[in-house]
Design a protein around this motif. Structure first.
Motif, PDB file in Angstrom:
ATOM      1  N   ALA A 121      42.782  33.746  30.899  1.00 54.10           N
ATOM      2  CA  ALA A 121      42.195  34.166  29.375  1.00 54.10           C
ATOM      3  C   ALA A 121      41.220  35.213  29.753  1.00 54.10           C
ATOM      4  CB  ALA A 121      41.163  32.950  29.450  1.00 54.10           C
ATOM      5  N   ALA A 122      40.676  35.672  30.914  1.00 58.82           N
ATOM      6  CA  ALA A 122      39.597  36.524  31.116  1.00 58.82           C
ATOM      7  C   ALA A 122      40.594  37.982  31.180  1.00 58.82           C
ATOM      8  CB  ALA A 122      39.076  36.660  32.714  1.00 58.82           C
ATOM      9  N   ARG A 123      41.744  37.880  31.732  1.00 60.43           N
ATOM     10  CA  ARG A 123      42.703  39.066  31.534  1.00 60.43           C
ATOM     11  C   ARG A 123      43.017  39.502  30.051  1.00 60.43           C
ATOM     12  NH1 ARG A 123      43.544  43.754  33.879  1.00 60.43           N
ATOM     13  NH2 ARG A 123      45.880  44.487  33.716  1.00 60.43           N
ATOM     14  N   MET A 124      43.261  38.353  29.173  1.00 62.43           N
ATOM     15  CA  MET A 124      43.506  38.623  27.875  1.00 62.43           C
ATOM     16  C   MET A 124      42.303  39.278  27.113  1.00 62.43           C
ATOM     17  SD  MET A 124      45.307  35.184  26.710  1.00 62.43           S
ATOM     18  CE  MET A 124      46.679  34.402  27.784  1.00 62.43           C
ATOM     19  N   VAL A 125      41.042  38.925  27.430  1.00 64.44           N
ATOM     20  CA  VAL A 125      40.179  39.358  26.790  1.00 64.44           C
ATOM     21  C   VAL A 125      39.753  40.819  27.125  1.00 64.44           C
ATOM     22  CG1 VAL A 125      37.476  39.455  26.500  1.00 64.44           C
ATOM     23  CG2 VAL A 125      38.654  37.250  26.647  1.00 64.44           C
ATOM     24  N   ALA A 126      40.147  41.253  28.501  1.00 68.83           N
ATOM     25  CA  ALA A 126      40.175  42.414  29.038  1.00 68.83           C
ATOM     26  C   ALA A 126      41.008  43.517  28.309  1.00 68.83           C
ATOM     27  CB  ALA A 126      40.408  42.403  30.656  1.00 68.83           C
TER      28      ALA A 126
END
Length: 452
Positions: free
Chosen positions: A223-228
């Motif tokens: 999820a963090a990578r998607m936001v990034a």
């Protein structure tokens, strides 16, 4: 001084094994900006080309947030004979930063005092710590001075710190790309949103999880990578590429093991307690939500692809560490007087950067929404006799990892103009090509060129 090793000092680190052909050095004691000391601090690095007799034909390349020491993986079109990073003329050096999962000291490293991985107890490091650590390795390699330092995003932060953390004149030229003098409130806020994704995953367990893809908080990290990704690209690029296209069929190539769960687009539905019996209506509602878990649109599918790819090759504790490192970046920190801090910020920045080599090339991406072009304009105005160049790209911040032709031309012209003495002789030994050939587009581990 660092001790150069002929073996992998991070053999227990799964992620370090993903980067082929690395070399290793160990710094007996590295004093950090925090005042803490890292004992037996490993640094993983790669080199191309050879040092000349005067040991000054050195290019230091600084990787971005989730990059690695392997330039051929993420900037491969810039590396090679006749290209911007030419091993026939230069000794090219790139090392993993502290906190990287790829072999330098990090939360994955075994703490020599406890015999266990540091995990969340790994002391916070800074960009300046990275420069000092990498300088120790260059000293061990016999480097006397650096011809140029080049890097983008977090690598651009490191590029700015090289002449500030070393003796004046040691670095002859710098090319900071898509970066800033300090990390903005906007950048810090996006990073915090990503960190909260990781913290909210129950598998995070305060950072004490099994440090492998199958053991880490994969849903939170994905999820963090998607936001990034939303900060690395642009609205224009997403709309042009995906629009409202439906999710495409998955390719037939096998999914990497182990299968890791990703966060879904569903809404939680209360489940029946042991004393309750689900009604037909409740079962129908749950089935309805379950059907909506998989992406409906191509843009969603792309983000899921990015999340799945990322959790296979990066560690959550390392991600937390490096995003905090970026947040702390400020080239004026501790270098200006109290009265300057409350005065004209550009005046203070100009004084701090006055020791940087004159004639820096600052590169911007016209659609960058994470490191705004205005931030590079400020850098160019405060660095002595600097020039500003703009990459034309609709891909946002990641343009510096995608617009190879434009960027390569800019860098090569800059190096040939500033460092003509290194182009007079040629090292015709091309043995390095066998181990460092350009990677095909879809096979990059840490680059942004993708086959999706």
């Amino acid at each position: 001084m660092a001790a150069l090793l002929d073996y992998n000092s991070s053999s227990e680190n799964y992620y370090a094994s993903l980067i082929q052909g690395q070399r290793f050095a160990v710094i007996p004691e590295l004093l950090l900006d925090s005042g803490e000391i890292l004992d037996s601090c490993p640094i993983a690095y790669k080199t191309w080309g050879r040092l000349n007799e005067t040991r000054d034909n050195v290019l230091v390349i600084c990787h971005a947030l989730t990059g690695s020491s392997d330039i051929s993986d993420w900037w491969s079109p810039l590396l090679g004979r006749g290209k911007a990073f030419d091993p026939a003329h230069f000794f090219i050096f790139c090392a993993n930063v502290l906190g990287s999962p790829y072999g330098s000291a990090s939360p994955l490293t075994t703490n020599p005092r406890t015999g266990r991985p540091y995990a969340s107890e790994f002391p916070q490091t800074t960009v300046r710590d990275d420069v000092r650590a990498h300088k120790y390795v260059l000293d061990a390699l016999g480097v006397r001075s650096v011809a140029a330092v080049i890097g983008g995003s977090m690598g651009g932060m490191t590029t700015l710190e090289w002449p500030l953390c070393t003796e004046q004149g040691y670095v002859k030229s710098i090319i900071p790309i898509a970066t800033a003098a300090d990390h903005s409130a906007w950048g810090i806020s996006w990073a915090e949103a990503q960190r909260q994704c990781i913290y909210s995953d129950p598998k995070f367990d305060d950072g004490y999880y099994e440090p492998r893809p199958e053991g880490q908080p994969s849903a939170g990290l994905a999820a963090a990578r998607m936001v990034a990704m939303l900060t690395y690209r642009s609205c224009v690029s997403f709309d042009a590429r995906f629009g409202r296209k439906p999710q495409r069929q998955q390719k037939s190539r096998p999914v990497q093991d182990p299968p890791l769960d990703l966060p879904r687009t569903d809404v939680p539905v209360a489940t029946a307690t042991p004393t309750q019996t689900s009604t037909a209506k409740e079962r129908s509602e749950r089935q309805s939500w379950a059907a909506r878990r998989d992406p409906s649109f191509s843009a969603q599918g792309y983000l899921h692809y990015q999340g799945q790819k990322f959790i296979q090759r990066f560690d959550a504790n390392c991600y937390l560490h490096i995003t905090n490192k970026m947040d702390a970046h400020d080239v004026t920190l501790g270098r200006v007087q109290a009265d300057e801090e409350n005065g004209d910020g550009d005046s203070a920045l100009r004084r701090v950067l006055a020791v940087a080599p004159p004639g820096a090339l600052v590169v911007s991406v016209e659609t960058d929404a994470l490191f705004l072009p205005e931030q590079q304009e400020r850098l160019a105005a405060c660095l002595p006799n600097a020039t500003l160049a703009m990459l034309k790209s609709s891909d946002g911040h990641d343009g510096f990892l995608l617009e190879f032709e434009q960027l390569g031309t800019l860098i090569l012209e800059k190096l040939r103009r500033d460092l003509p003495q290194f182009y007079g002789s040629v090292d015709n030994d091309t043995a390095w090509l066998e181990d460092h050939a350009m990677q095909p587009g879809g096979d990059s581990l840490t680059g942004e060129v993708e086959s999706w």
